[in-house]
Design a protein around this motif. Structure first.
Motif, PDB file in Angstrom:
ATOM      1  N   VAL A  32       0.839  -1.198   0.000  1.00 15.58           N
ATOM      2  CA  VAL A  32       0.000   0.000   0.000  1.00 15.58           C
ATOM      3  C   VAL A  32       0.872   1.244   0.000  1.00 15.58           C
ATOM      4  O   VAL A  32       0.621   2.206  -0.750  1.00 15.58           O
ATOM      5  N   LEU A  33       1.913   1.262   0.819  1.00 17.17           N
ATOM      6  CA  LEU A  33       2.810   2.421   0.886  1.00 17.17           C
ATOM      7  C   LEU A  33       3.481   2.660  -0.457  1.00 17.17           C
ATOM      8  O   LEU A  33       3.615   3.813  -0.903  1.00 17.17           O
ATOM      9  N   ALA A  34       3.902   1.583  -1.126  1.00 13.21           N
ATOM     10  CA  ALA A  34       4.556   1.726  -2.426  1.00 13.21           C
ATOM     11  C   ALA A  34       3.588   2.292  -3.459  1.00 13.21           C
ATOM     12  O   ALA A  34       3.961   3.155  -4.270  1.00 13.21           O
ATOM     13  N   LEU A  35       2.339   1.832  -3.447  1.00 13.34           N
ATOM     14  CA  LEU A  35       1.350   2.327  -4.402  1.00 13.34           C
ATOM     15  C   LEU A  35       0.967   3.772  -4.106  1.00 13.34           C
ATOM     16  O   LEU A  35       0.754   4.569  -5.026  1.00 13.34           O
ATOM     17  N   GLU A  36       0.868   4.125  -2.839  1.00 11.54           N
ATOM     18  CA  GLU A  36       0.589   5.514  -2.491  1.00 11.54           C
ATOM     19  C   GLU A  36       1.684   6.429  -3.032  1.00 11.54           C
ATOM     20  O   GLU A  36       1.419   7.575  -3.412  1.00 11.54           O
ATOM     21  N   GLY A  37       2.897   5.901  -3.097  1.00  8.74           N
ATOM     22  CA  GLY A  37       4.023   6.708  -3.550  1.00  8.74           C
ATOM     23  C   GLY A  37       3.997   7.054  -5.018  1.00  8.74           C
ATOM     24  O   GLY A  37       4.743   7.951  -5.445  1.00  8.74           O
ATOM     25  N   VAL A  38       3.187   6.353  -5.830  1.00  6.64           N
ATOM     26  CA  VAL A  38       3.110   6.701  -7.249  1.00  6.64           C
ATOM     27  C   VAL A  38       1.754   7.312  -7.615  1.00  6.64           C
ATOM     28  O   VAL A  38       1.480   7.553  -8.794  1.00  6.64           O
ATOM     29  N   GLU A  39       0.904   7.563  -6.618  1.00  9.00           N
ATOM     30  CA  GLU A  39      -0.363   8.233  -6.916  1.00  9.00           C
ATOM     31  C   GLU A  39      -0.090   9.610  -7.519  1.00  9.00           C
ATOM     32  O   GLU A  39       0.848  10.300  -7.117  1.00  9.00           O
ATOM     33  N   LEU A  40      -0.923   9.996  -8.454  1.00 10.78           N
ATOM     34  CA  LEU A  40      -0.654  11.209  -9.227  1.00 10.78           C
ATOM     35  C   LEU A  40      -0.574  12.458  -8.344  1.00 10.78           C
ATOM     36  O   LEU A  40       0.311  13.295  -8.532  1.00 10.78           O
ATOM     37  N   ALA A  41      -1.476  12.598  -7.385  1.00  8.60           N
ATOM     38  CA  ALA A  41      -1.473  13.790  -6.534  1.00  8.60           C
ATOM     39  C   ALA A  41      -0.187  13.876  -5.719  1.00  8.60           C
ATOM     40  O   ALA A  41       0.371  14.964  -5.528  1.00  8.60           O
ATOM     41  N   PHE A  42       0.299  12.733  -5.245  1.00  9.22           N
ATOM     42  CA  PHE A  42       1.539  12.729  -4.466  1.00  9.22           C
ATOM     43  C   PHE A  42       2.731  13.089  -5.340  1.00  9.22           C
ATOM     44  O   PHE A  42       3.572  13.914  -4.966  1.00  9.22           O
ATOM     45  N   VAL A  43       2.808  12.484  -6.525  1.00  8.55           N
ATOM     46  CA  VAL A  43       3.916  12.772  -7.435  1.00  8.55           C
ATOM     47  C   VAL A  43       3.886  14.248  -7.832  1.00  8.55           C
ATOM     48  O   VAL A  43       4.935  14.901  -7.913  1.00  8.55           O
ATOM     49  N   ALA A  44       2.683  14.788  -8.063  1.00  6.39           N
ATOM     50  CA  ALA A  44       2.562  16.207  -8.421  1.00  6.39           C
ATOM     51  C   ALA A  44       3.022  17.095  -7.269  1.00  6.39           C
ATOM     52  O   ALA A  44       3.690  18.114  -7.487  1.00  6.39           O
ATOM     53  N   SER A  45       2.668  16.722  -6.042  1.00  6.23           N
ATOM     54  CA  SER A  45       3.081  17.534  -4.893  1.00  6.23           C
ATOM     55  C   SER A  45       4.597  17.496  -4.706  1.00  6.23           C
ATOM     56  O   SER A  45       5.207  18.492  -4.295  1.00  6.23           O
ATOM     57  N   LEU A  46       5.210  16.360  -5.035  1.00  6.88           N
ATOM     58  CA  LEU A  46       6.668  16.265  -4.929  1.00  6.88           C
ATOM     59  C   LEU A  46       7.362  17.258  -5.847  1.00  6.88           C
ATOM     60  O   LEU A  46       8.439  17.775  -5.520  1.00  6.88           O
ATOM     61  N   GLN A  47       6.748  17.516  -6.999  1.00  6.75           N
ATOM     62  CA  GLN A  47       7.376  18.409  -7.971  1.00  6.75           C
ATOM     63  C   GLN A  47       7.431  19.858  -7.472  1.00  6.75           C
ATOM     64  O   GLN A  47       8.150  20.683  -8.037  1.00  6.75           O
ATOM     65  N   GLN A  48       6.662  20.169  -6.418  1.00  5.77           N
ATOM     66  CA  GLN A  48       6.687  21.514  -5.855  1.00  5.77           C
ATOM     67  C   GLN A  48       7.837  21.702  -4.860  1.00  5.77           C
ATOM     68  O   GLN A  48       8.072  22.812  -4.391  1.00  5.77           O
ATOM     69  N   LEU A  49       8.522  20.611  -4.541  1.00  5.29           N
ATOM     70  CA  LEU A  49       9.629  20.668  -3.592  1.00  5.29           C
ATOM     71  C   LEU A  49      10.951  20.942  -4.313  1.00  5.29           C
ATOM     72  O   LEU A  49      11.078  20.694  -5.513  1.00  5.29           O
ATOM     73  N   SER A  50      11.926  21.397  -3.552  1.00  5.51           N
ATOM     74  CA  SER A  50      13.271  21.464  -4.105  1.00  5.51           C
ATOM     75  C   SER A  50      13.765  20.047  -4.346  1.00  5.51           C
ATOM     76  O   SER A  50      13.236  19.071  -3.792  1.00  5.51           O
ATOM     77  N   ALA A  51      14.786  19.909  -5.155  1.00  6.05           N
ATOM     78  CA  ALA A  51      15.298  18.579  -5.471  1.00  6.05           C
ATOM     79  C   ALA A  51      15.765  17.855  -4.214  1.00  6.05           C
ATOM     80  O   ALA A  51      15.499  16.655  -4.029  1.00  6.05           O
ATOM     81  N   LEU A  52      16.453  18.558  -3.309  1.00  4.00           N
ATOM     82  CA  LEU A  52      16.937  17.940  -2.081  1.00  4.00           C
ATOM     83  C   LEU A  52      15.776  17.512  -1.193  1.00  4.00           C
ATOM     84  O   LEU A  52      15.767  16.399  -0.650  1.00  4.00           O
ATOM     85  N   GLN A  53      14.790  18.379  -1.024  1.00  2.00           N
ATOM     86  CA  GLN A  53      13.629  18.037  -0.203  1.00  2.00           C
ATOM     87  C   GLN A  53      12.898  16.824  -0.769  1.00  2.00           C
ATOM     88  O   GLN A  53      12.451  15.946  -0.028  1.00  2.00           O
ATOM     89  N   ARG A  54      12.802  16.779  -2.073  1.00  2.00           N
ATOM     90  CA  ARG A  54      12.145  15.658  -2.746  1.00  2.00           C
ATOM     91  C   ARG A  54      12.864  14.350  -2.417  1.00  2.00           C
ATOM     92  O   ARG A  54      12.238  13.349  -2.045  1.00  2.00           O
ATOM     93  N   ALA A  55      14.179  14.372  -2.562  1.00  2.00           N
ATOM     94  CA  ALA A  55      14.967  13.171  -2.314  1.00  2.00           C
ATOM     95  C   ALA A  55      14.866  12.736  -0.852  1.00  2.00           C
ATOM     96  O   ALA A  55      14.679  11.547  -0.557  1.00  2.00           O
ATOM     97  N   VAL A  56      14.959  13.673   0.056  1.00  2.00           N
ATOM     98  CA  VAL A  56      14.904  13.352   1.484  1.00  2.00           C
ATOM     99  C   VAL A  56      13.552  12.765   1.861  1.00  2.00           C
ATOM    100  O   VAL A  56      13.466  11.749   2.567  1.00  2.00           O
ATOM    101  N   LEU A  57      12.483  13.382   1.406  1.00  6.41           N
ATOM    102  CA  LEU A  57      11.140  12.886   1.737  1.00  6.41           C
ATOM    103  C   LEU A  57      10.945  11.458   1.242  1.00  6.41           C
ATOM    104  O   LEU A  57      10.413  10.605   1.965  1.00  6.41           O
ATOM    105  N   LEU A  58      11.362  11.180   0.025  1.00  8.95           N
ATOM    106  CA  LEU A  58      11.188   9.844  -0.529  1.00  8.95           C
ATOM    107  C   LEU A  58      12.055   8.820   0.187  1.00  8.95           C
ATOM    108  O   LEU A  58      11.600   7.715   0.529  1.00  8.95           O
ATOM    109  N   LEU A  59      13.310   9.164   0.416  1.00 13.70           N
ATOM    110  CA  LEU A  59      14.214   8.214   1.060  1.00 13.70           C
ATOM    111  C   LEU A  59      13.806   7.935   2.506  1.00 13.70           C
ATOM    112  O   LEU A  59      13.929   6.796   2.987  1.00 13.70           O
ATOM    113  N   ARG A  60      13.278   8.941   3.185  1.00 17.85           N
ATOM    114  CA  ARG A  60      12.893   8.761   4.585  1.00 17.85           C
ATOM    115  C   ARG A  60      11.483   8.190   4.721  1.00 17.85           C
ATOM    116  O   ARG A  60      11.284   7.161   5.380  1.00 17.85           O
TER     117      ARG A  60
END
Length: 319
Positions: free
Chosen positions: A122-150
């Motif tokens: 479920v967590l993996a599928l939530e990670g590719v939901e369109l709204a989540f992926v779109a929200s990630l694009q609003q982050l800086s590259a570093l913030q994006r990487a940290v959020l995903l890795l953590r």
């Protein structure tokens, strides 16, 4: 140390494949989340594997997984710096024909999650939901990487700091800022689970039938009052039942349609086909976001690669 690492270092391609093959799917999903593009993710994974093969002699450790994520994440950070972020029309304050659009993600690419626990899947599928992926694009590259890795991949803060060549304090700071931007809205996986398979299937059937019947009132009856409808790469979008009704009557519903159910980004989706020259030809991939038992958003990707989603390239008149 895993014996296969030693064999791969000696040039054994079979051992390399055994080491890295099982990680390819999750790595691809990670790159998609970072980049918002299925095609860019594929390029990034290919380059990551090439770099891993060429630098395996320098690898030190017992597990290749963190090392592989370090290579892939750094490659993604480089691509983000060069290409900028991707958007959805509804994320823009003003229409822009110069925007680079987020791409849909074939759910078939998530087949690797079948080996996970139900909670991890479920967590993996939530990670590719369109709204989540779109929200990630609003982050800086570093913030994006940290959020995903953590938060998605569950690496410890110290591991993330090592992967990104930074400090634990910087990781924690970036994570706090990223969480504030992304928020914690209900996920599509939670909504689908709450509705249940039968109700979800019935909602999809009603949406399909309403379009194929050209029944605008049946279509808008399935929408929330504040629903959104967009069609990347077109920058315009429509909001609310009245706005969407007017758009459908002025354009799409003057044509005849057939819809084929599929899945994209772990969400309910349809390949849409318009009658043209005696056959139904692909026109868009409709990806639906639900809020309770209603449709809150439709993103119709007009340039989706139907073959990637297991959809036929045309439909006969009789089906």
């Amino acid at each position: 140390m895993d014996r296969r690492i030693e064999l791969a270092r000696a040039g054994d391609e079979v051992a390399f494949g055994e080491l890295f093959g099982p990680l390819r799917g999750e790595l691809h999903a990670h790159c998609y989340r970072m980049l918002g593009s299925d095609h860019d993710a594929e390029d990034c994974v290919q380059e990551t594997l090439v770099r891993a093969w060429s630098s395996l002699q320098r690898f030190e450790g017992d597990s290749v997984r963190p090392w592989l994520y370090k290579i892939a994440t750094n490659r993604c950070l480089t691509l983000i710096e060069r290409r900028g972020r991707r958007e959805l029309p509804t994320d823009l304050s003003a229409p822009s024909t110069e925007a680079v659009w987020i791409e849909p993600y074939p759910s078939a690419r998530m087949a690797w999650t079948a080996q996970l626990t139900p909670e991890a899947r479920v967590l993996a599928l939530e990670g590719v939901e369109l709204a989540f992926v779109a929200s990630l694009q609003q982050l800086s590259a570093l913030q994006r990487a940290v959020l995903l890795l953590r938060d998605v991949l569950a690496f410890a803060a110290s591991e993330v700091a090592e992967l990104l060549d930074t400090t634990v304090a910087a990781v924690n700071s970036a994570l706090q800022r990223a969480r504030k931007v992304v928020g914690s809205a209900p996920t599509q996986q939670a909504t689908l689970a709450s509705l249940g398979e039968a109700a979800t299937r019935e909602l999809g059937r009603r949406y399909l039938s309403a379009w194929e019947a050209g029944d605008v009132e049946a279509i808008v009856s399935l929408l929330t009052e504040d629903a959104k409808y967009s069609m990347p790469p077109l920058p315009v979008w429509f909001e609310g039942v009245d706005g969407i009704r007017g758009f459908l009557l002025d354009g799409p519903l003057k044509q005849q349609w057939k819809f084929v159910p599929c899945q994209a980004n772990g969400q309910l989706a349809f390949g849409t086909y318009m009658l043209e020259d005696g056959r139904y030809v692909p026109k868009g991939l409709d990806l639906l976001a639900l809020r309770g038992p209603a449709i809150a958003e439709v993103v119709s990707f007009l340039e989706a690669d139907f073959a990637e989603f297991g959809l036929p390239l045309s439909l006969p008149l009789l089906r």
